[in-house]
Design a protein around this motif. Structure first.
Motif, PDB file in Angstrom:
ATOM      1  N   UNK A   1     -12.871  27.019 -21.316  1.00 37.96           N
ATOM      2  CA  UNK A   1     -12.155  28.082 -21.818  1.00 37.96           C
ATOM      3  C   UNK A   1     -11.643  28.981 -20.973  1.00 37.96           C
ATOM      4  N   UNK A   2     -10.282  29.046 -20.713  1.00 40.37           N
ATOM      5  CA  UNK A   2      -9.501  29.802 -19.876  1.00 40.37           C
ATOM      6  C   UNK A   2      -9.143  31.124 -20.634  1.00 40.37           C
ATOM      7  N   UNK A   3      -9.955  32.286 -20.097  1.00 39.50           N
ATOM      8  CA  UNK A   3      -9.608  33.670 -20.767  1.00 39.50           C
ATOM      9  C   UNK A   3      -8.488  34.413 -19.555  1.00 39.50           C
ATOM     10  N   UNK A   4      -7.543  34.767 -20.267  1.00 38.60           N
ATOM     11  CA  UNK A   4      -6.407  35.243 -19.672  1.00 38.60           C
ATOM     12  C   UNK A   4      -6.387  36.672 -19.852  1.00 38.60           C
ATOM     13  N   UNK A   5      -6.798  37.380 -18.613  1.00 37.64           N
ATOM     14  CA  UNK A   5      -6.966  38.772 -18.732  1.00 37.64           C
ATOM     15  C   UNK A   5      -6.383  39.694 -17.345  1.00 37.64           C
ATOM     16  N   UNK A   6      -5.106  39.050 -16.899  1.00 42.86           N
ATOM     17  CA  UNK A   6      -4.542  39.610 -15.782  1.00 42.86           C
ATOM     18  C   UNK A   6      -3.439  40.503 -15.883  1.00 42.86           C
ATOM     19  N   UNK A   7      -3.299  40.964 -17.238  1.00 49.87           N
ATOM     20  CA  UNK A   7      -2.164  41.906 -17.566  1.00 49.87           C
ATOM     21  C   UNK A   7      -2.766  43.427 -17.139  1.00 49.87           C
TER      22      UNK A   7
ATOM     23  N   UNK B   1     -19.516  26.192 -23.379  1.00 52.75           N
ATOM     24  CA  UNK B   1     -18.204  26.266 -22.571  1.00 52.75           C
ATOM     25  C   UNK B   1     -18.560  26.702 -20.898  1.00 52.75           C
ATOM     26  N   UNK B   2     -17.448  25.964 -20.211  1.00 54.01           N
ATOM     27  CA  UNK B   2     -17.152  26.390 -18.800  1.00 54.01           C
ATOM     28  C   UNK B   2     -16.218  27.603 -19.003  1.00 54.01           C
ATOM     29  N   UNK B   3     -16.357  28.705 -18.416  1.00 49.80           N
ATOM     30  CA  UNK B   3     -15.475  29.816 -18.726  1.00 49.80           C
ATOM     31  C   UNK B   3     -14.453  29.956 -17.283  1.00 49.80           C
ATOM     32  N   UNK B   4     -13.437  30.097 -17.401  1.00 45.19           N
ATOM     33  CA  UNK B   4     -12.701  30.447 -16.241  1.00 45.19           C
ATOM     34  C   UNK B   4     -11.680  31.747 -16.525  1.00 45.19           C
ATOM     35  N   UNK B   5     -11.985  32.838 -15.869  1.00 45.69           N
ATOM     36  CA  UNK B   5     -11.605  33.935 -16.045  1.00 45.69           C
ATOM     37  C   UNK B   5     -10.317  34.550 -15.056  1.00 45.69           C
ATOM     38  N   UNK B   6      -9.075  34.589 -15.668  1.00 44.29           N
ATOM     39  CA  UNK B   6      -8.089  35.057 -14.827  1.00 44.29           C
ATOM     40  C   UNK B   6      -7.805  36.389 -14.774  1.00 44.29           C
ATOM     41  N   UNK B   7      -7.907  37.098 -13.687  1.00 47.94           N
ATOM     42  CA  UNK B   7      -7.679  38.469 -13.523  1.00 47.94           C
ATOM     43  C   UNK B   7      -6.345  38.813 -12.478  1.00 47.94           C
ATOM     44  N   UNK B   8      -6.130  40.081 -12.649  1.00 49.43           N
ATOM     45  CA  UNK B   8      -5.281  40.767 -11.582  1.00 49.43           C
ATOM     46  C   UNK B   8      -6.235  40.979 -10.170  1.00 49.43           C
ATOM     47  N   UNK B   9      -5.470  40.758  -9.186  1.00 49.59           N
ATOM     48  CA  UNK B   9      -6.079  41.057  -7.961  1.00 49.59           C
ATOM     49  C   UNK B   9      -6.579  42.496  -7.956  1.00 49.59           C
ATOM     50  N   UNK B  10      -5.748  43.542  -8.488  1.00 49.01           N
ATOM     51  CA  UNK B  10      -6.438  44.688  -8.581  1.00 49.01           C
ATOM     52  C   UNK B  10      -7.505  45.132  -9.483  1.00 49.01           C
ATOM     53  N   UNK B  11      -8.001  44.059 -10.046  1.00 51.99           N
ATOM     54  CA  UNK B  11      -9.215  44.211 -10.891  1.00 51.99           C
ATOM     55  C   UNK B  11     -10.359  43.742 -10.404  1.00 51.99           C
ATOM     56  N   UNK B  12     -10.272  43.008  -9.328  1.00 55.75           N
ATOM     57  CA  UNK B  12     -11.570  42.420  -8.863  1.00 55.75           C
ATOM     58  C   UNK B  12     -12.729  43.383  -8.780  1.00 55.75           C
TER      59      UNK B  12
ATOM     60  N   UNK C   1     -14.263  43.974 -11.535  1.00 56.62           N
ATOM     61  CA  UNK C   1     -15.071  42.956 -12.337  1.00 56.62           C
ATOM     62  C   UNK C   1     -16.514  42.979 -11.547  1.00 56.62           C
ATOM     63  N   UNK C   2     -16.616  43.122 -10.242  1.00 52.95           N
ATOM     64  CA  UNK C   2     -17.667  43.062  -9.511  1.00 52.95           C
ATOM     65  C   UNK C   2     -18.593  44.073  -9.983  1.00 52.95           C
ATOM     66  N   UNK C   3     -18.221  45.155 -10.342  1.00 54.55           N
ATOM     67  CA  UNK C   3     -19.041  46.325 -11.027  1.00 54.55           C
ATOM     68  C   UNK C   3     -19.424  45.638 -12.379  1.00 54.55           C
ATOM     69  N   UNK C   4     -18.575  45.167 -13.211  1.00 56.28           N
ATOM     70  CA  UNK C   4     -19.015  44.781 -14.499  1.00 56.28           C
ATOM     71  C   UNK C   4     -20.262  43.593 -14.225  1.00 56.28           C
TER      72      UNK C   4
ATOM     73  N   UNK D   1     -10.364  33.262 -11.341  1.00 56.46           N
ATOM     74  CA  UNK D   1      -8.984  32.989 -10.595  1.00 56.46           C
ATOM     75  C   UNK D   1      -8.056  34.038 -10.876  1.00 56.46           C
ATOM     76  N   UNK D   2      -7.159  34.495  -9.763  1.00 57.01           N
ATOM     77  CA  UNK D   2      -6.241  35.463  -9.778  1.00 57.01           C
ATOM     78  C   UNK D   2      -5.121  35.198 -10.559  1.00 57.01           C
ATOM     79  N   UNK D   3      -4.413  36.060 -11.147  1.00 61.78           N
ATOM     80  CA  UNK D   3      -3.207  35.779 -11.808  1.00 61.78           C
ATOM     81  C   UNK D   3      -1.998  35.649 -11.068  1.00 61.78           C
ATOM     82  N   UNK D   4      -0.841  34.979 -11.897  1.00 62.57           N
ATOM     83  CA  UNK D   4       0.372  34.977 -11.068  1.00 62.57           C
ATOM     84  C   UNK D   4       1.402  35.983 -11.888  1.00 62.57           C
TER      85      UNK D   4
END
Length: 233
Positions: free
Chosen positions: A7-13, A50-61, A64-67, A80-83
């Motif tokens: 499952x690729x979860x897209x959350x880079x917006x 599922x193996x989960x891959x999460x796509x995040x914006x660089x500014x949210x890394x 995410x570490x805190x979460x 994975x960082x978004x494009x």
């Protein structure tokens, strides 16, 4: 041997349309960020792993570490960082999957209410149909506009598209080698552009995409209803 499911979860917006200080995927819902509710839906699925891959914006890394410190079970999730566009974000995630025979689902990070049944049905149907998309009926009356002209349309001819959109890995990997087109609105349009047929399945009405403030209000109501249902059962 079990065929792997991703499952690729897209959350880079950035979530600008929400008008909130934080990106919409990090807004709280019953004390927990929307994104975590979405992830939990797949981590806690009763029958599928599922193996989960999460796509995040660089500014949210950092966020995410805190979460991950707060919700320690998130740490094994691949990041994975978004494009530039959603297309590039999904491609970045797909390019990390090295398995040759697997199934890949792609889901919006701000859809926390997809049902377990829809997820299971999508991954069941993809075995036969290779490209599966959940949809629900179009409820509002609609009109098509063309400049200053407009005309009514039969809403029964249209469906509202949801996620997860699930694909045979060979097909979706090949499709995402295509150069980006402005008409790539979702993963199904990318796959369809490459000549593959989409199998539609029934989605669930609660599976809204939280984009606007009214969606956030609706999500709070849905979460409250879900909690009442869970307690009564």
């Amino acid at each position: 041997m079990r065929t792997k499911k991703y499952i690729i979860i897209v959350a880079a917006g950035e979530g600008n349309r929400m008008g909130a200080e934080n990106a919409k995927q990090f807004l709280p819902l019953d004390g927990k960020p929307i994104l975590i509710h979405t992830i939990d839906t797949f981590l806690n699925h009763p029958t599928l792993i599922f193996d989960i891959i999460l796509v995040l914006n660089n500014s949210h890394l950092d966020m995410w570490d805190k979460l991950c410190q707060q919700y320690y079970y998130l740490k094994p999730i691949k990041i994975v960082t978004g494009g530039r566009e959603r297309f590039h974000s999904v491609k970045n995630a797909i390019d990390t999957i090295t398995d040759h025979e697997c199934y890949i689902g792609i889901h919006d990070g701000v859809r926390p209410f997809v049902s377990e049944t829809v997820i299971e049905r999508a991954f069941s149907e993809v075995i036969e149909h290779d490209a599966v998309v959940p949809v629900v009926a179009m409820i509002p009356t609609i009109r098509m506009t063309d400049g200053e002209n407009n005309r009514s349309m039969n809403r029964s001819d249209f469906k509202v598209v949801q996620t997860p959109q699930v694909f045979n890995s060979e097909i979706v990997k090949r499709a995402y080698q295509t150069p980006y087109q402005p008409t790539f609105f979702d993963d199904a349009t990318v796959v369809e552009f490459n000549g593959y047929t989409i199998k539609l399945i029934e989605g669930n009405e609660e599976n809204i995409k939280i984009t606007l403030p009214i969606d956030y209000l609706t999500a709070k109501a849905l979460q409250k209803t879900k909690l009442i249902h869970d307690i009564s059962n």
